[in-house]
Write an enzyme that holds these catalytic residues in place. Structure first.
Site, short mmCIF file in Angstrom:
data_model
loop_
_atom_site.label_atom_id
_atom_site.label_comp_id
_atom_site.label_asym_id
_atom_site.label_seq_id
_atom_site.Cartn_x
_atom_site.Cartn_y
_atom_site.Cartn_z
N SER A 1 0.85 -0.99 0.00
CA SER A 1 0.15 0.03 -0.08
C SER A 1 0.55 1.43 0.12
O SER A 1 1.59 1.34 0.93
CB SER A 1 -1.04 -0.34 1.19
OG SER A 1 -1.82 1.07 1.59
N CYS A 2 0.94 1.66 -1.06
CA CYS A 2 1.21 3.71 -1.04
C CYS A 2 2.72 3.33 -0.79
O CYS A 2 3.44 2.76 -0.71
CB CYS A 2 0.71 4.33 0.00
SG CYS A 2 -0.95 3.89 0.35
N ASP A 3 2.95 4.77 -1.87
CA ASP A 3 4.53 4.86 -1.88
C ASP A 3 4.68 7.05 -1.66
O ASP A 3 3.04 7.42 -2.24
CB ASP A 3 4.79 4.76 -3.65
CG ASP A 3 5.34 3.24 -3.49
OD1 ASP A 3 6.67 3.26 -3.29
OD2 ASP A 3 4.49 2.75 -3.95
#
Length: 368
Positions: free
Chosen positions: A5-7
């Site tokens: 999940s996510c950067d």
């Protein structure tokens, strides 16, 4: 659920063009989750006896809160990313490590993003807000609607002048002041460069047997399962994001950041059970006479989404086209089986319709 999940990215001068700080984030969430872009004006709170209701718990209110624009999963109070009227931007990441994840309801990392933006006019003050709240209320609770998904958090906090990485494990934390370019992903990444820390963070690691007290203290080595020597040689999104930032170092613009967020081979533009449901890029000029510009997609798949600008100006009206019509604060796991309401806002629906038209045309052309 798999921990993906996510950067989040930041580039500071002289890595950027035009003496600007450039901030960017992909919010990677469950594929069917709707993310809204919503504005909240500044406010004065005279009745401090009235508690503030966050996603799960109530906390003390403060006398004044700043205007914010947020990109958030439509079922909760907090935000995945956002900015405030003073040019502070924050994005968070899910992280896992040696410390067991607390499922007790406390502040979500997304609540902490919004609280930091509402209560701080610089990046370091936002860091102070988050760690103070972490100490007082803790972090924990279900982070997905209708699914069991819990994690601790890391944060990238930026303003016109500087940026900080804040990484947490339970109530313990370490912070690193950014130099040049920096990114965070779903892993702890602060090693021996620690500029601020929880006062008992090292003693706790030593007590748990994660650090012998003799070698140089390495936050990631102590609090995660990761071998820090291999952190930059793997195929992880963190490693790929680092390479993309450094590839453009010295020439980074907001367009560069959008290209990085749209990059598919690196996995930064995610697809599958988890996908990039919304994206954000901000331009934060060092010159305070220039406005900060914040771009949001408000829709999934950044390669086929338009980044739309937002600027803090007087008398802003609510962003109706990106506000979910069925937003509420019902507990997402209260009813079983849980049926997710239709939270699609007008922009999301138009985006879906446009993609269906494009997909059908492609199919027809392939048949021919």
């Amino acid at each position: 659920m798999e921990p993906y999940s996510c950067d989040t990215f930041v580039a500071l001068p002289p890595a950027t063009v035009g003496n600007r700080v450039i901030f960017g984030k992909n919010s990677d969430r469950l594929f069917d989750e709707v993310q809204e872009v919503i504005y909240f004006p500044a406010a004065v709170h005279n009745d401090l006896q009235k508690r503030l209701k966050c996603t799960y718990i109530e906390i003390d209110q403060v006398p004044e809160t700043y205007a914010v624009v947020l990109s958030r999963p439509a079922w909760l109070w907090g935000a995945e990313m956002g900015a405030n009227e003073h040019g502070v931007c924050i994005g968070n990441e899910a992280v896992w490590g040696r410390e067991d994840i607390s499922k007790e309801e406390a502040l979500l990392g997304m609540d902490l993003v919004r609280l930091g933006l509402e209560r701080a006019d610089t990046a370091e003050k936002a860091l102070d807000v988050i760690v103070d709240l972490l100490e007082k209320y803790g972090q924990g609770g279900n982070c997905a609607e209708g699914e069991e998904f819990s994690y601790y958090n890391s944060f990238l906090i930026a303003d016109r002048n500087e940026a900080w990485i804040l990484e947490t494990s339970g109530k313990y934390w370490a912070a690193e002041k950014v130099q040049g370019v920096r990114n965070i992903s779903n892993q702890l990444s602060i090693t021996t460069k620690i500029d601020r820390e929880h006062p008992n963070m090292r003693n706790y690691a030593k007590h748990k047997g994660w650090w012998d007290g003799k070698e140089d203290f390495d936050f990631t080595a102590a609090y995660s399962y990761m071998n820090t020597a291999s952190m930059m040689t793997s195929s992880s999104r963190y490693c790929q994001g680092y390479k993309l930032l450094n590839k453009h170092k010295g020439n980074i613009t907001f367009e560069t950041m959008m290209e990085i967020l749209r990059d598919e081979p690196s996995g930064i533009n995610m697809k599958g059970e988890f996908l990039t449901t919304s994206s954000m890029v901000s331009i934060l000029p060092r010159d305070s006479s220039l406005a900060c510009i914040h771009f949001f997609t408000g829709t999934p798949h950044p390669e086929r989404s338009v980044f739309k600008p937002f600027i803090f100006v007087p008398n802003i009206s609510q962003l109706l086209d990106t506000k979910s019509p069925t937003f509420d604060l019902e507990r997402p796991m209260a009813k079983k089986p849980y049926v997710k309401p239709d939270r699609r806002h007008p922009l999301y629906q138009k985006h879906q319709q446009a993609w269906e038209v494009i997909s059908n045309r492609k199919k027809q052309n392939n048949v021919r």
